[in-house]
Enzyme design. Structure first.
Site, PDB file in Angstrom:
ATOM      1  N   ASP A 167       2.548  54.857  26.394  1.00  0.00           N
ATOM      2  CA  ASP A 167       1.833  55.964  25.773  1.00  0.00           C
ATOM      3  C   ASP A 167       1.603  57.085  26.790  1.00  0.00           C
ATOM      4  O   ASP A 167       2.451  57.305  27.656  1.00  0.00           O
ATOM      5  CB  ASP A 167       0.517  55.451  25.174  1.00  0.00           C
ATOM      6  CG  ASP A 167       0.153  56.146  23.883  1.00  0.00           C
ATOM      7  OD1 ASP A 167      -0.147  57.348  23.928  1.00  0.00           O
ATOM      8  OD2 ASP A 167       0.171  55.494  22.822  1.00  0.00           O
ATOM      9  N   HIS A 243      -4.336  60.135  23.596  1.00  0.00           N
ATOM     10  CA  HIS A 243      -3.605  59.210  22.731  1.00  0.00           C
ATOM     11  C   HIS A 243      -3.509  57.817  23.349  1.00  0.00           C
ATOM     12  O   HIS A 243      -3.762  56.796  22.693  1.00  0.00           O
ATOM     13  CB  HIS A 243      -2.216  59.791  22.471  1.00  0.00           C
ATOM     14  CG  HIS A 243      -1.475  59.183  21.325  1.00  0.00           C
ATOM     15  ND1 HIS A 243      -0.734  58.029  21.444  1.00  0.00           N
ATOM     16  CD2 HIS A 243      -1.338  59.585  20.036  1.00  0.00           C
ATOM     17  CE1 HIS A 243      -0.168  57.752  20.286  1.00  0.00           C
ATOM     18  NE2 HIS A 243      -0.522  58.680  19.409  1.00  0.00           N
ATOM     19  N   SER A 589       0.302  55.693  14.813  1.00  0.00           N
ATOM     20  CA  SER A 589      -0.025  55.443  16.213  1.00  0.00           C
ATOM     21  C   SER A 589      -1.261  54.570  16.338  1.00  0.00           C
ATOM     22  O   SER A 589      -1.420  53.849  17.328  1.00  0.00           O
ATOM     23  CB  SER A 589      -0.287  56.759  16.947  1.00  0.00           C
ATOM     24  OG  SER A 589       0.895  57.403  17.303  1.00  0.00           O
TER      25      SER A 589
END
Length: 818
Positions: A167, A243, A589
């Site tokens: 990520d 994220h 996600s």
């Protein structure tokens, strides 16, 4: 990012630099430059004896090209140092050794073509850019320490399992990553904690046991594919986006009390596998994720000893031998690593699912039973129900009705008083509140209605604020449907579904003096129906191979609370000065790390299970009904969903702990499937790193891959045969994973227009690990199908011993000219 909370949405909810259509990857005009990054796959067993190391051979191969690569020596050396922590050949961006044999480098198109003709080179792939695709969800899924012999206790909360999170890095100081009470680092760990900008080795602990970063491909593309002026990226594992921190804590965050975002979703925030260890691999940067860096991350994770790979990155489908994520994942799977990947955020359109290789578990998104309601009350009495995470300060929200205008009616005139008439903003930009599109005189003091699309939802509120507006309503447009995600708007704002959006647009059109007011209602739990399929979740069929059901499963991915970096605002907007320890985000996600964490629990409870056994347990125990026992609905329209939307169903962790029977698959089974799918020996070797010979006489059928779902095609060829229908027999093999003797009987639900029979109808097992095979005969009637309009009907088979119910969906697809 592709998390929906801050996603740039066009007509089909996609924020991608590589535009995907019909499942194939197309390239922009800037893809081929004077120098571009390429990924080169080498047949390593052809290495000449004079080279002791493959790396020396690769370097000699590059130097032998007719036109020598002029890549700056110092820059390349610096890039490679960060790749694996040691000085290496200056020509390379990355050298791959574990799941892939070869390297990536900057080459001219002529050099790439020359390499393709070398006998040791299996393939040369252009390095493309991919995009990223998270409190209450553990409770919603039934994961609780209060369950005797439950998945947490049986797995020790995943304490001996390592999750490799691919990520944007991690913010290690967050409380979600403390290591209090954790035992020693698992003995099989071989990785390290790399240092870099604002990141030292002592930031790792017994929770975050490793951290690396991979930017060589991204750096090489900054003057090519990626036109990037951002300076916020740090050359280290530290997350400056949010994220990666969010997904890592969703999968394996420790329990943190009193967590919330601005007071919303208050409670205990905890990941799926709270004792599992995290290894962070930073492969994504501000403008995306280069495939060469993704492959380097997977390669290093497999070498480091991770058990689970969680990758919330997507970008369309390609044949498996041209997809670096598929290639790297095959090598990881071969080493016993379970790979969980996001299915994509391009729903509700069909044929949009990504990460579709049969050895990858592709995860779609669903809602949980929590929402953040906010209503828009119109002056004529209509109440339009929306969602928002806006926290008004006392007295900041007017109780009076305020003027309301649709952005399309507030277009800025660009003529600047010049002769020749006005030059308004394009209607799409104006209607969606594009930057600078609004006329200050027309919106001052008003609530502005912005159509969804064209820019991040929260950014629309900033455009309204700069133009003098006092509130924003973001209204869905087709084909998004009724799907709602909540945003932490910077000004009073809320989001509406398509139906209420249409009502609002009609109201503003018919009423020149339209007025409304907003009512924010905080957090609501116990919402019904729940779960439902998120409207943005990408859908099947799998365009690369319809016989492989994708997505495999769905999991929570809407309005998920998880950890967030200290230096990133919750909206990621430059004007947002707010900082928070947790954030609420939506997207596949977020659903992907849910399954990654659950897989870690299953691996902890069953260390001997293969990746395919873990996926089978997840799929065969999944449910297809909501909390009230009704069929799962599709958020787009709140009509009944189908298997192309849900995969096998919604993940059910406690049931997956004890599935009874599983469908296992070996690397050889995947190779047989590739043979049956008409992959050439060369293409298969590009995926598997070893030679394979397809036996045409005794070749396995594509539908006989031992997947926990069955999909067959009634093609135009069969429909035009002399038979009035078609008759097909599918073979499956199950493995008993329960101690002692057991007997299973089968039941079948027929797809409409088809008949299913199973032989034998009873399976008897005498010991754990015993395998039994059975045949599923599917007879389907002829059906007239319009070109381009396939018809799918679904049924299922269930094996049951009274305690376990092992379910597999069966799909029959009628399609012309497939």
């Amino acid at each position: 990012m592709s998390q929906i909370m801050n996603q740039q949405v066009w007509v089909v909810l996609c924020f991608v630099l590589v535009f995907i259509r019909l499942g194939k990857i197309s390239y922009g005009k800037e893809e081929i430059n004077a120098h571009q990054s390429f990924i080169v796959r080498i047949q390593d067993d052809l290495k000449p004896s004079e080279f002791t190391e493959s790396e020396e051979w690769y370097s000699a191969t590059l130097r032998s090209l007719t036109t020598v690569n002029q890549l700056n020596e110092d820059e390349a050396g610096q890039q490679q140092q960060q790749t694996d922590g040691r000085k290496s050949r200056a020509e390379f961006l990355h050298v791959y050794k574990t799941v892939f044999h070869g390297f990536s480098a900057r080459l001219t198109p002529e050099q790439a073509e020359e390499l393709k003709n070398r006998p040791q080179v299996l393939s040369v792939l252009p390095d493309r850019i991919r995009q990223l695709q998270t409190t209450r969800s553990p409770e919603f899924l039934g994961i609780t320490s209060e369950t005797p012999n439950g998945i947490l206790s049986e797995s020790d909360s995943g304490s001996n399992v390592i999750i490799g999170v691919m990520d944007t890095g991690i913010w290690p100081e967050r409380r979600s990553f403390h290591d209090e009470g954790l035992g020693p680092v698992p003995a099989h760990w071989k990785g390290e904690c790399e240092e870099g900008e604002n990141f030292t080795k002592n930031l790792c602990n017994k929770k975050i046991i490793g951290a690396r970063f991979f930017s060589a491909g991204y750096d090489a593309a900054r003057g090519g594919v990626i036109r990037n002026n951002h300076t916020a990226d740090l050359k280290s594992p530290r997350d400056t986006d949010g994220h990666g921190t969010h997904t890592a804590s969703t999968a394996a965050g420790r329990a943190v009390a009193n967590a919330s975002l601005l007071g919303f979703a208050a409670g205990v925030a905890v990941g799926m596998a709270p004792k599992a260890r995290i290894a962070s691999y930073k492969i994504c940067w501000k403008r995306g994720c280069m495939e060469s860096d993704i492959l380097a991350g997977i390669d290093k994770a497999a070498e480091d000893g991770v058990n689970i790979i969680s990758i919330s990155v997507g970008g369309g489908t390609a044949t498996y031998n041209l997809d670096p994520i598929a290639i790297g994942s095959f090598g990881a799977t071969e080493k016993g690593i379970f790979v969980s990947a996001s299915a994509g955020n391009e729903g509700p359109t069909s044929f949009t699912v990504t990460n579709v290789a049969p050895w990858i578990t592709s995860v779609g998104a669903s809602t949980i039973d929590r929402k953040f309601p906010a209503n828009l009350v119109l002056e004529d009495g209509q109440i339009l129900k929306g969602a928002s995470i806006f926290r008004p300060s006392p007295g900041a929200i007017s109780k009076d009705f305020l003027p309301l205008i649709h952005a399309a009616n507030a277009t800025k005139d660009l003529s600047h008083g010049q002769a020749g008439g006005s030059f308004p903003f394009p209607s799409f930009s104006a209607a969606t509140c594009g930057a600078g599109s609004l006329d200050e005189e027309k919106v001052k003091g008003k609530i502005v209605v912005c159509d969804r699309g064209g820019s991040p939802r929260v950014a629309k509120g900033e455009v309204v604020r700069l133009a003098g507006g006092v509130g924003v309503v973001v209204a869905n447009v087709a084909p998004v449907g009724e799907g709602l995600v909540a945003d932490a708007h910077l000004i009073p704002g809320l989001n509406l579904g398509e139906t209420d959006g249409d009502k609002l647009r009609a109201y503003t059109k018919s009423n020149p003096n339209a007025k409304a007011k907003m009512v924010f209602q905080g957090t609501e739990v116990g919402v019904k129906p729940a779960p439902v399929v998120a409207s943005f979740s990408s859908r099947g069929p799998n365009e690369e191979s319809t016989y492989i059901l994708k997505p495999d499963i769905i999991a929570p991915g809407v309005n998920i609370l998880a950890a967030w970096p200290e230096n990133v605002s919750p909206t990621e907007q430059p004007s947002d000065s707010r900082r928070t320890e947790f954030n609420i985000a939506s997207g596949t996600s977020m659903s992907c790390p849910h399954v990654s964490g659950i897989a870690a629990l299953l691996k902890g409870a069953h260390p001997d299970w293969s990746p395919a056994m873990i996926r089978s347990a997840l799929m065969t125990t999944a449910y297809t009904h909501d909390l009230d026992g009704k069929a799962l609905l599709d958020e787009k329209s709140y009509r009944e969903s189908n298997v192309w939307d849900t995969g096998a169903g919604h993940v059910n962790p406690e049931k997956a702990l004890d599935p009874g029977l599983v469908y296992d698959l070996t690397p050889e089974d995947y190779i047989n499937f590739l043979c049956a799918s008409n992959y050439t020996p060369t293409a298969i070797r590009e995926i598997t790193r070893r030679p394979s010979k397809c036996n045409k006489k005794n070749q396995t059928k594509r539908w006989d891959i031992n997947y926990p779902a069955i999909v067959v095609l009634y093609t135009e060829f069969l429909a035009n045969s002399s038979s009035p229908g078609f008759d097909l027999t599918v073979v499956r093999t199950v493995t008993n994973v329960v101690e002692g003797k057991s007997s299973y009987n089968v039941s079948a639900v027929n797809p409409k227009g088809a008949n299913v029979t199973v032989n034998p109808a009873r399976l008897d097992f005498s010991a754990k690990g015993q395998k039994q095979s059975f045949q599923v005969r599917i007879r389907a009637q002829k059906l007239e199908v319009r070109p381009g309009s396939p018809v799918t009907e679904w049924g299922k088979i269930t094996w049951s011993d009274g305690k376990h119910h092992v379910k597999s969906p069966i799909g029959v697809v009628w399609v012309e000219g497939f």
